[in-house]
Design a protein around this motif. Structure first.
Motif, short mmCIF file in Angstrom:
data_model
loop_
_atom_site.label_atom_id
_atom_site.label_comp_id
_atom_site.label_asym_id
_atom_site.label_seq_id
_atom_site.Cartn_x
_atom_site.Cartn_y
_atom_site.Cartn_z
N ASN A 52 4.07 10.17 0.10
CA ASN A 52 4.76 9.74 1.30
C ASN A 52 3.93 8.75 2.11
OD1 ASN A 52 7.23 11.23 1.19
ND2 ASN A 52 6.06 13.08 1.65
N PHE A 53 4.62 8.03 3.00
CA PHE A 53 3.98 7.14 3.96
C PHE A 53 4.10 7.76 5.34
CE2 PHE A 53 4.06 3.65 0.92
CZ PHE A 53 3.00 2.84 1.34
N THR A 54 2.99 7.88 6.06
CA THR A 54 3.05 8.29 7.46
C THR A 54 3.38 7.06 8.31
OG1 THR A 54 0.72 7.82 7.90
CG2 THR A 54 1.27 10.02 7.02
N LYS A 55 3.65 7.28 9.60
CA LYS A 55 3.89 6.15 10.50
C LYS A 55 2.67 5.25 10.60
CE LYS A 55 7.45 8.37 13.30
NZ LYS A 55 7.86 8.82 14.66
N ALA A 56 1.49 5.88 10.60
CA ALA A 56 0.25 5.09 10.64
C ALA A 56 0.11 4.25 9.37
CB ALA A 56 -0.96 6.00 10.83
N ASP A 57 0.48 4.85 8.24
CA ASP A 57 0.44 4.10 6.97
C ASP A 57 1.36 2.89 7.05
OD1 ASP A 57 -1.30 5.92 5.76
OD2 ASP A 57 0.33 7.13 4.93
N LEU A 58 2.57 3.09 7.61
CA LEU A 58 3.52 1.98 7.71
C LEU A 58 2.97 0.86 8.59
CD1 LEU A 58 7.10 3.55 8.05
CD2 LEU A 58 6.00 2.58 6.04
N ASP A 59 2.31 1.23 9.67
CA ASP A 59 1.73 0.22 10.56
C ASP A 59 0.68 -0.61 9.82
OD1 ASP A 59 3.28 0.93 12.73
OD2 ASP A 59 1.80 2.34 13.54
N ARG A 60 -0.20 0.08 9.07
CA ARG A 60 -1.24 -0.64 8.32
C ARG A 60 -0.63 -1.49 7.22
NH1 ARG A 60 -3.92 4.33 9.11
NH2 ARG A 60 -3.28 5.09 7.06
N LEU A 61 0.37 -0.94 6.55
CA LEU A 61 1.04 -1.71 5.49
C LEU A 61 1.73 -2.92 6.07
CD1 LEU A 61 1.97 -2.09 2.57
CD2 LEU A 61 3.88 -0.53 3.05
N GLY A 62 2.37 -2.77 7.22
CA GLY A 62 3.06 -3.90 7.84
C GLY A 62 2.11 -5.04 8.16
N ILE A 63 0.93 -4.71 8.68
CA ILE A 63 -0.07 -5.73 8.99
C ILE A 63 -0.53 -6.43 7.72
CG2 ILE A 63 -2.40 -6.11 9.89
CD1 ILE A 63 -1.81 -3.77 11.86
N ALA A 64 -0.79 -5.64 6.68
CA ALA A 64 -1.23 -6.21 5.40
C ALA A 64 -0.17 -7.11 4.79
CB ALA A 64 -1.60 -5.07 4.43
N LEU A 65 1.09 -6.68 4.87
CA LEU A 65 2.18 -7.49 4.31
C LEU A 65 2.36 -8.80 5.09
CD1 LEU A 65 4.88 -4.80 3.44
CD2 LEU A 65 3.54 -6.18 1.85
#
Length: 203
Positions: A183-196
């Motif tokens: 799963n992705f946590t909300k924090a994971d999504l934030d980091r992924l969004g910045i990387a993307l």
């Protein structure tokens, strides 16, 4: 008199089981997805689908002439891979919303079992190719709108590699959630969004 009687019969509405009740149609869709998730598309039994929905098999064939058409309309009914197109005001916010909406889809227990089977079934036969192409096209249209807005805001170059950018948007979530079952946590999504965002700007 005889002619009038025939006209009345022809205009008479169907009764009982012949009526296409929307609630039964939705129950058949739910039952189809449950059967699909349990057994895989190739082994879906329309008899078992009808039994799950508390209906007879005739209720299915009155609506859809084949399992394929049943499957296609079931997918369209929930639009499992479609996303909204709301402008969030910036590329980073749009990517974050895209990731949030995609995660919500991929977290559904039936979706997590049906999507891999869809991909596997495409490798075995071409029967579901049109359905998969339609789902992918809808997602990529959303992605193009996201990129168009970013270009209009001067956040991205107009000549960026769109195909690569669109691939990047989806693959990270799919790989972790569907391939690896994580799963992705909300924090994971934030980091992924910045990387993307950083990656897409280099496309």
């Amino acid at each position: 008199m005889e002619r009038k009687s025939i006209d009345l019969i022809n205009r008479r509405k169907p009764s009982g089981a012949a009526v296409m009740r929307p609630e039964l149609t939705m129950a058949l869709f739910r039952a189809f997805f449950e059967e699909w998730a349990n057994s895989g598309y190739a082994a879906v039994s329309l008899e078992r689908v009808a039994a799950r929905a508390g209906a007879g098999k005739a209720a299915i064939y009155r609506r859809w002439p084949s399992k394929l058409e049943f499957a296609c309309e079931a997918i369209r009914s929930v639009e499992v891979m479609r996303l909204g197109a709301t402008d969030q005001g910036s590329l980073q916010a749009d990517i974050r919303e895209y990731l949030r909406a995609t995660r919500a889809v991929l977290r559904h227990p039936l979706v997590r079992r049906i999507i891999p089977d869809l991909v596997a079934e495409r490798l075995r036969s071409n029967e579901l190719s049109a359905m998969l192409d339609g789902i992918a096209q809808a997602r990529r249209q959303f992605g193009h709108r996201l990129l168009d807005r970013a270009v209009a805001r001067n956040e991205l170059r107009a000549d960026l590699d769109r195909e690569l950018a669109l691939d990047l948007l989806f693959t990270s979530l799919y790989s972790r959630m569907i391939v690896r079952g994580k799963n992705f946590t909300k924090a994971d999504l934030d980091r992924l969004g910045i990387a993307l965002q950083t990656a897409i700007k280099t496309c």
